[in-house]
Design a protein around this motif. Structure first.
Motif, mmCIF file in Angstrom:
data_model
loop_
_atom_site.group_PDB
_atom_site.id
_atom_site.type_symbol
_atom_site.label_atom_id
_atom_site.label_comp_id
_atom_site.label_asym_id
_atom_site.label_seq_id
_atom_site.Cartn_x
_atom_site.Cartn_y
_atom_site.Cartn_z
ATOM 1 N N ASN A 87 0.826 -1.205 0.000
ATOM 2 C CA ASN A 87 0.000 0.000 0.000
ATOM 3 C C ASN A 87 0.866 1.263 0.000
ATOM 4 N N ASN A 123 5.737 5.914 -1.126
ATOM 5 C CA ASN A 123 6.072 6.570 0.129
ATOM 6 C C ASN A 123 7.605 6.692 0.207
ATOM 7 N N ASP A 136 0.425 5.177 0.082
ATOM 8 C CA ASP A 136 -0.144 5.320 1.422
ATOM 9 C C ASP A 136 0.928 5.696 2.435
#
Ligand code: UDP
Length: 403
Positions: free
Chosen positions: A81, A148, A86
């Motif tokens: 994710n 990220n 995320d």
């Protein structure tokens, strides 16, 4: 046993002989693929066909699965994710468990191959636990366009040891990675039970067997219950469609063993479907059955793929191959496959009304998309069948082993 010659009728003799020719330089080369699941999701799907075909043309291709605990897959799902953008709380405990699992696996997994291909993040750190004697390739199937930063930096520590990175889309190339990055788009295998031709009679029989009623037309999304696939958004679309046309919605999502979030998302979808008055018209399926997927993709009036992120989207490829109208999000690998209004339809993921209007239009006039379906199938034949990736892998192995 899978044989390249079985594909002659589908792709033609020229493609087949081209592949045999490419294999000639690398007979007997030992190549090892490692990923984290043998079923569920696109990676397992491709390896199931690719590994035997590589062997058929003379490469010694192996496939091993890294063993993970529930804890590990919880962590790697968070990594997945976060790679797609995320936030993540990247604690030492998470990093340690991830690294430790790889170290444990390395202890009893002997690698003396000519080339190693690591699929996705789960086995990425393995490379740190071997004395490197051969080229290693990291094949990442995820949308890497906005990872990220903190996690990406942690991953880079491993990736830098690799000799090549393979991604599915030009858009995922990383400027900050001083390693060769090659694009290899995923593919489908037209000769698996999921994609083989089915007669109308068989489709009806299969749907009946799995409790899918065929008295009304239905629209379908086939995808893991995953937030990026946005099954809740599909229910929203269905509500709008249903105001205009009497139909059903089928959401079919098997539970991949390396995807622990599935059950939570499934429960949310179930709740949302319950709150809908005609909830009998929303059918949720979690069984893993390739023939059912095939029948659903063939009989659906429309296949939806409402992902908000999508590395490639094999479910789109599968439906295009079956000449079923596809309405999908204009994200990730989907626009590589769908040319809007030419072989399918693209909308921005937040455009629920756009999705719904197009679905209504097709439900009201299914003949409209016949030509489009034919173009869709030809596009897949040219670009996204297993023979193409086999050819790309032969190039890769040749390049990596210096043949
Ligand atoms: N799939 C399946 N049963 C399901 C849901 C998905 O067999 O209930 C298969 C689907 O047909 C496709 C693969 O899993 O072959 C999913 O690949 P995709 O690239 O669409 O998504 P991923 O799961 O890899 O993110």
């Amino acid at each position: 046993m899978k044989k390249l010659s079985d594909y002659r009728e589908i792709v033609g003799d020229k493609v087949i002989s081209g592949i045999y020719r490419k294999a000639r330089g690398i007979y007997g080369k030992r190549v090892l693929n490692i990923n984290s699941t043998y079923m569920g999701g696109g990676v397992a799907e491709i390896l199931n066909s690719l590994a035997p075909l590589l062997n058929d043309v003379g490469v010694d291709a192996g496939w091993r699965i890294i063993r993970g605990t529930e804890d590990l897959f919880n962590i790697t799902k968070k990594f997945h994710n976060a790679l797609q953008g995320d936030p993540i709380n990247l604690t030492d405990i998470k990093k340690e468990l991830y690294i430790q699992t790889n170290e444990d696996f390395s202890q009893y997994t002997h690698i003396n191959h000519d080339c190693v291909i690591i699929h996705d993040p789960q086995p990425l750190p393995l490379i740190s636990f071997y004395k490197k004697r051969q080229p290693w390739v990291w094949r990442c199937h995820i949308d890497l366009s906005r990872p990220n930063e903190e996690l990406w930096d942690f991953f880079k520590g491993f990736i830098l040891r690799y000799d090549m990175v393979i991604i599915s889309n030009e858009k995922y190339k990383k400027k900050d990675l001083p390693i060769e990055q090659r694009i290899i788009a995923p593919v489908i295998d037209p000769l698996t039970p999921k994609n083989l031709d089915l007669s109308d009679k068989d489709i009806s029989k299969d749907l009946k067997k799995f409790g899918v009623p065929t008295d009304k037309p239905f629209i379908t999304q086939i995808s893991r219950f995953d937030k990026w696939k946005d099954p809740l958004g599909v229910v929203e679309i269905f509500k709008l469609v249903k105001e205009e046309v009497d139909c059903r919605l089928v959401l079919c999502g098997s539970m991949a063993s390396d995807d622990p979030e599935g059950i939570q998302i499934y429960e949310k979808v179930k709740e949302k479907a319950k709150s809908y008055t005609n909830n009998g018209d929303i059918i949720l399926i979690t069984s893993e059955n390739n023939v059912l997927v095939n029948a659903l993709q063939r009989r659906s009036a429309v296949v939806i793929q409402k992902s908000t992120k999508e590395g490639f989207g094999l479910t789109v490829t599968e439906a295009l191959w079956k000449e079923t109208p596809v309405i999908a999000s204009n994200v990730g690998g989907i626009p590589l496959q769908i040319k809007n209004e030419n072989n399918g339809f693209l909308f921005e993921p937040q455009d629920i009304e756009g999705f719904a209007k197009k679905a209504i239009e097709i439900l009201n006039n299914p003949d409209l998309s016949k030509e489009l379906g034919k173009r869709a199938k030809e596009y897949v034949r040219k670009k996204f069948l297993i023979t193409r990736i086999l050819s790309d892998y032969l190039d890769l192995i040749s390049d990596m082993t210096g043949c």
